[in-house]
Design a protein around this motif. Structure first.
Motif, PDB file in Angstrom:
ATOM      1  N   THR A 137       0.846  -1.191   0.000  1.00 30.67           N
ATOM      2  CA  THR A 137       0.000   0.000   0.000  1.00 30.67           C
ATOM      3  C   THR A 137       0.877   1.236   0.000  1.00 30.67           C
ATOM      4  O   THR A 137       2.074   1.160   0.281  1.00 30.67           O
ATOM      5  CB  THR A 137      -0.941   0.008   1.221  1.00 30.67           C
ATOM      6  OG1 THR A 137      -1.959   0.998   1.051  1.00 30.67           O
ATOM      7  CG2 THR A 137      -0.172   0.301   2.506  1.00 30.67           C
ATOM      8  N   PRO A 141      -8.471   0.017  -2.669  1.00 30.62           N
ATOM      9  CA  PRO A 141      -7.998  -0.790  -3.800  1.00 30.62           C
ATOM     10  C   PRO A 141      -7.232   0.023  -4.840  1.00 30.62           C
ATOM     11  O   PRO A 141      -6.585  -0.570  -5.702  1.00 30.62           O
ATOM     12  CB  PRO A 141      -9.294  -1.356  -4.393  1.00 30.62           C
ATOM     13  CG  PRO A 141     -10.281  -1.303  -3.293  1.00 30.62           C
ATOM     14  CD  PRO A 141      -9.931  -0.084  -2.507  1.00 30.62           C
ATOM     15  N   ASP A 142      -7.305   1.349  -4.780  1.00 31.18           N
ATOM     16  CA  ASP A 142      -6.508   2.177  -5.685  1.00 31.18           C
ATOM     17  C   ASP A 142      -5.094   2.389  -5.169  1.00 31.18           C
ATOM     18  O   ASP A 142      -4.157   2.565  -5.942  1.00 31.18           O
ATOM     19  CB  ASP A 142      -7.175   3.540  -5.908  1.00 31.18           C
ATOM     20  CG  ASP A 142      -8.042   3.563  -7.151  1.00 31.18           C
ATOM     21  OD1 ASP A 142      -8.398   2.486  -7.656  1.00 31.18           O
ATOM     22  OD2 ASP A 142      -8.381   4.675  -7.615  1.00 31.18           O
ATOM     23  N   ARG A 158      -2.631  -3.219  -3.065  1.00 30.96           N
ATOM     24  CA  ARG A 158      -2.973  -4.479  -3.716  1.00 30.96           C
ATOM     25  C   ARG A 158      -3.743  -5.322  -2.710  1.00 30.96           C
ATOM     26  O   ARG A 158      -3.216  -5.664  -1.649  1.00 30.96           O
ATOM     27  CB  ARG A 158      -1.715  -5.229  -4.167  1.00 30.96           C
ATOM     28  CG  ARG A 158      -1.085  -4.703  -5.444  1.00 30.96           C
ATOM     29  CD  ARG A 158       0.048  -5.622  -5.894  1.00 30.96           C
ATOM     30  NE  ARG A 158       0.613  -5.214  -7.166  1.00 30.96           N
ATOM     31  CZ  ARG A 158       1.624  -4.341  -7.292  1.00 30.96           C
ATOM     32  NH1 ARG A 158       2.174  -3.807  -6.220  1.00 30.96           N
ATOM     33  NH2 ARG A 158       2.092  -4.017  -8.491  1.00 30.96           N
ATOM     34  N   ASP A 203      -8.297  -5.195  -6.756  1.00 29.83           N
ATOM     35  CA  ASP A 203      -7.907  -3.831  -7.109  1.00 29.83           C
ATOM     36  C   ASP A 203      -7.783  -3.698  -8.621  1.00 29.83           C
ATOM     37  O   ASP A 203      -8.175  -4.581  -9.380  1.00 29.83           O
ATOM     38  CB  ASP A 203      -6.582  -3.465  -6.421  1.00 29.83           C
ATOM     39  CG  ASP A 203      -5.489  -4.495  -6.694  1.00 29.83           C
ATOM     40  OD1 ASP A 203      -5.171  -4.703  -7.883  1.00 29.83           O
ATOM     41  OD2 ASP A 203      -4.973  -5.086  -5.740  1.00 29.83           O
ATOM     42  N   TYR A 209     -14.290  -3.694  -6.857  1.00 28.39           N
ATOM     43  CA  TYR A 209     -14.271  -2.619  -5.870  1.00 28.39           C
ATOM     44  C   TYR A 209     -15.392  -2.811  -4.836  1.00 28.39           C
ATOM     45  O   TYR A 209     -15.181  -2.616  -3.635  1.00 28.39           O
ATOM     46  CB  TYR A 209     -14.424  -1.264  -6.568  1.00 28.39           C
ATOM     47  CG  TYR A 209     -13.138  -0.733  -7.150  1.00 28.39           C
ATOM     48  CD1 TYR A 209     -12.284   0.075  -6.395  1.00 28.39           C
ATOM     49  CD2 TYR A 209     -12.757  -1.033  -8.459  1.00 28.39           C
ATOM     50  CE1 TYR A 209     -11.100   0.567  -6.921  1.00 28.39           C
ATOM     51  CE2 TYR A 209     -11.572  -0.548  -8.998  1.00 28.39           C
ATOM     52  CZ  TYR A 209     -10.750   0.238  -8.227  1.00 28.39           C
ATOM     53  OH  TYR A 209      -9.573   0.714  -8.736  1.00 28.39           O
TER      54      TYR A 209
END
Length: 291
Positions: A205, A226-227, A230, A247, A281
């Protein structure tokens, strides 16, 4: 929503995903759109519901990690700054009212698993961003301990570049660099343990931090979405392969099959890819939220 349009506030900036508006000298409004970027290129097709999911996930993590580091959320209600009910209804579930802070010029990346550019680096050098790792690790293996691998903050359309911790020290000074590193790792370890209980592995992250008027480190932008991360489902995780994900890696994998130079403009996505990405998502949101 590919792009927000607010008549009542002045837009400050349009990022890859977020539109920023000025409220006053101390506050700004972040609207999270359904835009999707991959390989630092904004794709032409929005992902339905993505902005709402990212907003809810960020709000959840901001609240859950406030004991580790303060964040930029305010207690103000959207009705205080946007009086038009119709305009407010368009963004109410995809917006955050936050403090306007000085953003630090580095991104704090924490990796708990060997994947992506870290895996490529390891295959070539046996290390990730200059951090030596044990020999014999496989793709997607869990690392002995989470590692801090910071990057620069690149403008839209250009790529972030990995930097060493020593370079972070040169940019922000030794005390703040150490605080960024320790806080980012603490956030990752706390979130990874919680997510694992909900059936999600957070492989890696990135966090962004700012400094408030008192010189205090503050978590800003988004948190563990998720943006910015992972997310892998625990039940299908298999070291030695590239795991399935919740993601946008799903979109990246599709784009890798195309004859595209990874520069703007990005290619149009098939309807099936858009729909399945939207579902991923939503699934991440459902798994993370308490029952």
């Amino acid at each position: 929503m590919r792009e927000s349009h607010l008549n009542s506030l002045k837009r400050l900036h349009q990022g890859k995903v977020r539109d920023l508006y000025a409220v006053d000298d101390q506050t700004m409004l972040i609207v999270t759109t359904d835009r999707l970027s991959a390989f630092d290129v904004i794709l032409p097709d929005p992902i339905p519901g993505k902005g709402r999911a990212l907003t809810e996930i960020s709000k959840f993590w901001f609240a859950k990690t406030a004991h580790i580091v303060p964040n930029h959320l305010t207690n103000r209600d959207l009705s205080e700054v946007i009086s038009d009910s119709q305009e407010r209804a368009l963004i109410i579930d995809r917006s955050l009212l936050v403090r306007r802070l000085k953003a630090l010029p580095v991104e704090a990346v924490v990796r708990g698993y060997l994947i992506g550019s870290g895996w490529k680096d390891y295959q070539q050098t046996g290390s990730v961003c200059g951090i030596q790792l044990p020999a014999g690790l496989r793709q997607a293996d869990q690392l002995p301990n989470p590692i801090f691998t910071p990057t620069t903050k690149a403008p839209i359309g250009t790529h972030d570049e990995n930097i060493t911790f020593e370079q972070v020290v040169q940019i922000v000074g030794p005390s703040l660099a150490e605080q960024i590193r320790s806080t980012a790792i603490a956030l990752y370890e706390f979130a990874a343990l919680y997510a694992l209980e909900r059936g999600i592995i957070i492989a890696d992250t990135k966090f962004e931090f700012g400094i408030d008027e008192a010189g205090q480190l503050v978590l800003i932008d988004e948190a563990l979405t998720p943006d910015s991360s992972r997310f892998w489902p625990v039940d299908t995780y298999q070291p030695g392969t590239s795991p399935l994900s919740f993601d946008k890696q799903f979109v990246r994998d599709y784009l890798e099959t195309l004859d595209w130079n990874k520069r703007a403009p990005g290619p149009t996505l098939p309807t099936e890819i858009v729909q399945r990405t939207s579902e991923k998502y939503q699934e991440a949101l459902r798994r993370l939220m308490p029952a």
